[in-house]
Motif scaffolding. Structure first.
Motif, PDB file in Angstrom:
ATOM      1  N   LEU A 175       3.106  -2.952  -6.487  1.00 58.36           N
ATOM      2  CA  LEU A 175       1.901  -3.296  -5.466  1.00 58.36           C
ATOM      3  C   LEU A 175       2.396  -2.260  -4.301  1.00 58.36           C
ATOM      4  O   LEU A 175       3.443  -2.204  -3.655  1.00 58.36           O
ATOM      5  N   ILE A 192      -3.790 -10.895  -6.211  1.00 59.92           N
ATOM      6  CA  ILE A 192      -2.289 -10.748  -6.533  1.00 59.92           C
ATOM      7  C   ILE A 192      -1.738 -11.726  -7.317  1.00 59.92           C
ATOM      8  O   ILE A 192      -1.064 -11.323  -8.336  1.00 59.92           O
ATOM      9  N   ASP A 231      -4.758 -13.529   0.725  1.00 59.12           N
ATOM     10  CA  ASP A 231      -5.226 -12.981  -0.526  1.00 59.12           C
ATOM     11  C   ASP A 231      -6.063 -14.128  -0.948  1.00 59.12           C
ATOM     12  O   ASP A 231      -6.046 -14.538  -1.934  1.00 59.12           O
ATOM     13  N   LEU A 256       0.367 -11.370   3.527  1.00 59.98           N
ATOM     14  CA  LEU A 256      -0.858 -10.697   2.729  1.00 59.98           C
ATOM     15  C   LEU A 256      -1.168 -11.706   1.572  1.00 59.98           C
ATOM     16  O   LEU A 256      -2.190 -11.972   1.067  1.00 59.98           O
ATOM     17  N   THR A 313       1.858  -2.307  -0.264  1.00 56.26           N
ATOM     18  CA  THR A 313       1.462  -3.087   0.912  1.00 56.26           C
ATOM     19  C   THR A 313       0.516  -2.324   2.116  1.00 56.26           C
ATOM     20  O   THR A 313      -0.377  -2.658   2.639  1.00 56.26           O
ATOM     21  N   LYS A 319      -7.124  -3.499   2.700  1.00 49.57           N
ATOM     22  CA  LYS A 319      -7.957  -4.365   1.902  1.00 49.57           C
ATOM     23  C   LYS A 319      -8.351  -5.612   2.614  1.00 49.57           C
ATOM     24  O   LYS A 319      -9.189  -6.271   2.691  1.00 49.57           O
ATOM     25  N   LEU A 324      -2.763  -2.968   0.104  1.00 50.89           N
ATOM     26  CA  LEU A 324      -3.080  -4.327   0.324  1.00 50.89           C
ATOM     27  C   LEU A 324      -3.554  -4.494   1.854  1.00 50.89           C
ATOM     28  O   LEU A 324      -4.527  -5.315   2.072  1.00 50.89           O
TER      29      LEU A 324
END
Length: 457
Positions: free
Chosen positions: A111, A169, A164, A160, A113, A119, A116
């Protein structure tokens, strides 16, 4: 499980770089459970501009372990975990390159960051690690060193996860969790749950959320689901394959999170929240003489309420307490019928507004104190409560009477920078249920720290 890492390299041509330092923090979604930090001898010179950037020079690495000496530890700490890094493509590529040199095919899910953050926190001027964490109030020490950057990435990733709201995630993690056998499934699921305040999510084999709840003791509450023999619990026990949770630090945040998550995800085993969670309200009106009247009535979305209540008994009890505390007239609060003076006047608990012995100005001044205290219409405030960790607190933001969301900050962080406080707030929906939850909680917990804000802020 996540392995949050940062790698420093020698620089140089693509795929010819060597690792000079690595930091890996194994993170379970709530706290770091393991870590590995080491300088590494890359066996090739470091580019001069990299020395200036990181402060790591060739002499420092002369006696450091070579990559093959730490490879086993890296495999172990990242086993079964999703790699998380700021610009994950780079770190993952470097790791795979080093392992290929040893003849080992290193594969992990990853993943990023950076992606993320773009977004979940759109519109920021820069998503470089240093500028991003600074804008969010996340402390960063030892910039361009593996440990410092990785620690900042842990804190960023934790934020995050909280932001989310669609649980993308979490769902991606759940889908990669091995399915458990039914015979010991529930017991093993319980073993991994903490006894903390938060919101929990029960998932089926597809990773879909089938039930959402909140509790001041997540482990105890989920255990009740798993041991109860009512019809819904038995169905849940058959379908549940994994349990995820989100620590909230305090009950208010858990209530608000549960309210929003159920409405967003509409889990099959949660009751419909199409009806509001409050049924009675306190209303105000003025008579022909200008006196403000307070009364209890059934909640009506078409009318503006001072505050709301779960049931009639709760509403009547509060109004009775207000009449006593503020020396209000029973006739003007709907607690005394008939003409003439109210009963409280006879026992000197009413100042005679019902007989014209108290002026409108004096009487309304006390009523206005109540309105200011229990209605947050047009108010701007921060509600400060316990955070998820000992060194953390939570902030709930209300602007112009609108609930904006919740966020978390460290105890040593100063609250005088409102721009940063607002930047860490995770936006949440402002609906009547959320307002009821906040008002009800503040009434019951009057020792909470509430900071009134200047509207200009």
């Amino acid at each position: 499980m996540y392995a949050i890492l940062d790698i420093e390299t020698t620089g140089g041509k693509y795929n010819e770089e060597g690792i000079t330092e690595i930091a890996v923090y194994k993170f379970d979604g709530h706290k770091v459970v393991d870590q590995f930090i080491s300088l590494i001898n890359p066996e090739i010179p470091i580019q001069p501009f990299v020395v200036g950037l990181t402060g790591i020079n060739n002499e420092m690495l002369r006696h450091a372990p070579k990559f093959y000496e730490v490879a086993k530890r890296i495999v172990e700490i990242t086993e079964g975990a999703i790699l998380v890094a700021h610009n994950a493509k780079f770190d993952y590529r470097i790791l795979r390159t080093e392992f290929r040199r040893l003849g080992f095919e290193y594969e992990r899910q990853s993943l990023c960051t950076v992606e993320l953050s773009k977004k979940l926190i759109p519109g920021l001027p820069s998503y470089s690690l240093g500028k991003l964490v600074r804008s969010l109030g996340i402390p960063l020490s030892d910039r361009h060193r593996a440990s410092g950057d990785a620690q900042a990435t842990v804190k960023l990733f934790k934020m995050l996860l909280a932001k989310d709201s669609e649980k993308e995630i979490l769902k991606s993690s759940v889908r990669n969790t091995p399915k458990l056998q039914m015979d010991d499934k529930l017991l093993r699921l319980l073993e991994d749950l903490p006894s903390i305040t938060g919101v929990y999510y029960l998932h089926n084999s597809e990773g879909d959320i089938i039930y959402i709840g909140k509790s001041k003791n997540i482990k105890k509450r989920v255990n009740q689901h798993f041991t109860s023999e009512n019809r819904k619990s038995l169905e849940i026990q058959k379908e549940v394959v994994s349990v995820s949770y989100e620590a909230t630090g305090n009950e208010l945040n858990a209530l608000l999170k549960e309210n929003e998550e159920i409405k967003r995800n509409k889990p099959k085993f949660n009751k419909s929240l199409s009806r509001t969670i409050f049924s009675y309200a306190l209303y105000q009106s003025k008579d022909e003489n200008g006196f403000i009247h307070l009364r209890i009535g059934k909640a009506d979305r078409r009318k503006k309420a001072v505050t709301t209540f779960t049931n009639q008994q709760q509403a009547r009890q509060m109004l009775s307490n207000l009449v006593e505390e503020y020396n209000l007239c029973q006739r003007y609060t709907g607690t005394h019928d008939g003409n003439g003076s109210c009963f409280h006047y006879s026992i000197k608990k009413c100042n005679g507004a019902c007989l014209g012995e108290e002026s409108t100005l004096e009487y309304n001044k006390r009523v206005q104190e109540i309105l200011d205290k229990y209605s947050y219409e047009k108010q701007n405030m921060l509600v400060i409560d316990r955070g998820r960790d000992l060194d953390e607190k939570s902030a709930l933001l209300v602007e112009e009477g609108q609930f904006k969301g919740i966020g978390y900050f460290n105890l040593n962080y100063q609250l005088n920078n409102m721009d940063i406080i607002k930047s860490i707030i995770t936006p949440m929906k402002n609906d009547r249920d959320a307002q009821h939850i906040i008002q009800n909680y503040l009434r019951k917990n009057n020792r909470l720290k509430v900071i009134m804000l200047d509207p200009a802020e």
